[in-house]
Design a protein around this motif. Structure first.
Motif: not given
Length: 436
Positions: A1-12, A32-42, A221-227
């Motif tokens: 599963m590629k991450l590119s299509a969902r990164l904006s939702a997860i990072a937000g 007071g916010t920080a950007a999520a670190v983007t891992p490679p697709d597994i 939970k944040t990860y799955f919320t982004g999906l």
């Protein structure tokens, strides 16, 4: 599963949760916010290849990979060879149980702060009655592929990364207990979090998250919320897998689970798909737990969630743990009767409640379609959590997120439950508020 299509939702969503776990803050980020670190697709293809290799090992060694059997030692050797070639420092830890030699495999990725260790683990053994591809080849293969992705990316996190594969879990968490019990107190104190993955590819899957440590829980939970995937709190195997020895000595723990022999309810099938009235894994502890017993979508999502958590939890300084206020006293809910409440008194929180207040609800009831469940703020404001949905499903065991930013945090908060139809009964088992 590629991450590119969902990164904006997860990072937000991540910006609200990860805080100091994340990497550098972009110049245009809100204070007071920080950007999520983007891992490679597994790659789920790679994970499935590891599972195919474990299946072959079982097939060639009497049909299983159980403690004390040749299939288990061959499994350990297989994983160790992959990690050695990838540049890990591996340690094979031996123990004896039931007259047989058992093995744990520990793999350390070079670098990172040795006083802040993020550890991930899975048990590698099967029961003697089958090859154990979901239980627990799935977790073992997913963290193996994540570890290999760390190597391919030459990832250099702030914290030190460690992975573990445990022996004899099926006989009572023997391997993980041995590791923890033989770890000096000074080394235990260096583990900032242990993540456990036991059965993450069940064929009729649910998406369950451990609720032991608030920060680790919220990361998943944040990860799955982004999906756009709802999660539930894991209770089926609570304390029955390898996180328990770590938790018992005060190490923060968390993890993922897709279900074993419990039955999927109608409400769960409605939100996750699959078949209501059937077990999450009908081949649990059976000979049919083969490579055919895996849901590829669940395996893919959970493998990516593992990488997301490892990359983010290891990339910064751990923030202070959330403050938890919980009432575990049972409160009976009368059939078709008056509302009842369970209360917690919040203190020591500055200012207002957060916009993402975590509300943990555990209600035992035989027909949740009868129930109205509300959160009552100290000033009497009402936040509805559940309004007679779910039909004939039983029990509510879920964490809700409430925007309570207009409420003063300190004071008495109540969970109010009312049964509004006849016949079925139950009780409030627990009520919990978690403040970041």
């Amino acid at each position: 599963m590629k991450l590119s299509a969902r990164l904006s939702a997860i990072a937000g969503a991540s910006a609200l949760v990860l805080g100091a776990f994340a990497g550098a803050v972009p110049a245009n980020a809100a204070p007071g916010t920080a950007a999520a670190v983007t891992p490679p697709d597994i790659s789920v293809t790679n994970v499935k290849q590891h599972l195919a290799d474990l299946q072959t090992i079982a097939t060639n060694n009497g049909g299983n990979r159980a403690h004390g059997r040749t299939g288990y030692k061959a499994s350990i050797d297989f994983v160790k060879a992959k990690l050695d070639a990838a540049g890990y420092t591996t340690t094979l830890q031996q123990f004896t149980y039931n007259g047989s030699t058992g093995y744990n495999l520990i793999a350390d990725w070079p670098g990172g702060d040795p006083n802040q260790v993020v550890m991930s683990g899975s048990h590698l053994d099967s029961v003697s009655s089958g090859p154990g591809i979901n239980d627990n080849g799935s977790g073992s293969a997913a963290i193996l592929e994540t570890a290999l992705a760390v190597s391919r990316a030459q990832f250099q996190p702030t914290k030190h990364l460690r992975f573990g594969w445990w022996g004899a879990e099926e006989l009572g968490l023997v391997g993980s207990k041995y590791y923890v019990n033989n770890l000096p107190a000074t080394e235990r104190s260096k583990i900032s979090g242990y993540l456990n993955f036991d059965m993450i590819g069940s064929p009729n899957p649910g998406y369950f998250v451990y609720d032991d440590d608030p920060t680790i829980e919220q990361t998943f939970k944040t990860y799955f919320t982004g999906l756009g995937i709802p999660t539930e709190i894991e209770t089926e195997g609570d304390g029955r897998s390898d996180h328990a020895p770590f938790k018992n000595v005060g190490i923060p723990v968390g993890g993922l689970f897709t279900g074993a022999d419990y039955t999927k309810t109608a409400a769960q099938a409605q939100k996750w798909g699959g078949t209501a009235g059937q077990a999450f894994d009908r081949c649990y502890h059976s000979s049919c737990d083969t490579t055919a017993n895996i849901n590829d979508t669940a395996l893919d999502r959970n493998a990516d969630a593992i990488a997301y958590a490892i990359w983010n939890l290891s990339s910064g300084t751990t923030p202070p743990p959330g403050k938890v206020f919980e009432n575990t006293a049972d409160v009976s809910v009368p059939d078709n009767g008056a509302a009842v409440t369970s209360s917690v008194t919040v203190s020591g929180i500055t200012g207002n409640a957060p916009s993402s207040l975590s509300v943990g609800v555990n209600i035992v009831h035989t027909y949740i379609g009868d129930l109205v469940v509300d959160l009552i703020a100290p000033d009497g404001s009402v936040y509805n959590l559940h309004n007679r949905s779910g039909g004939s499903a039983d029990n509510i065991n879920q964490t809700y997120t409430v925007n309570a930013s207009s409420e003063v945090a300190n004071g008495v908060w109540k969970l109010r439950v009312q049964d509004k139809a006849a016949i079925d009964t139950g009780y409030i088992n627990s009520f919990k508020l978690t403040f970041p």
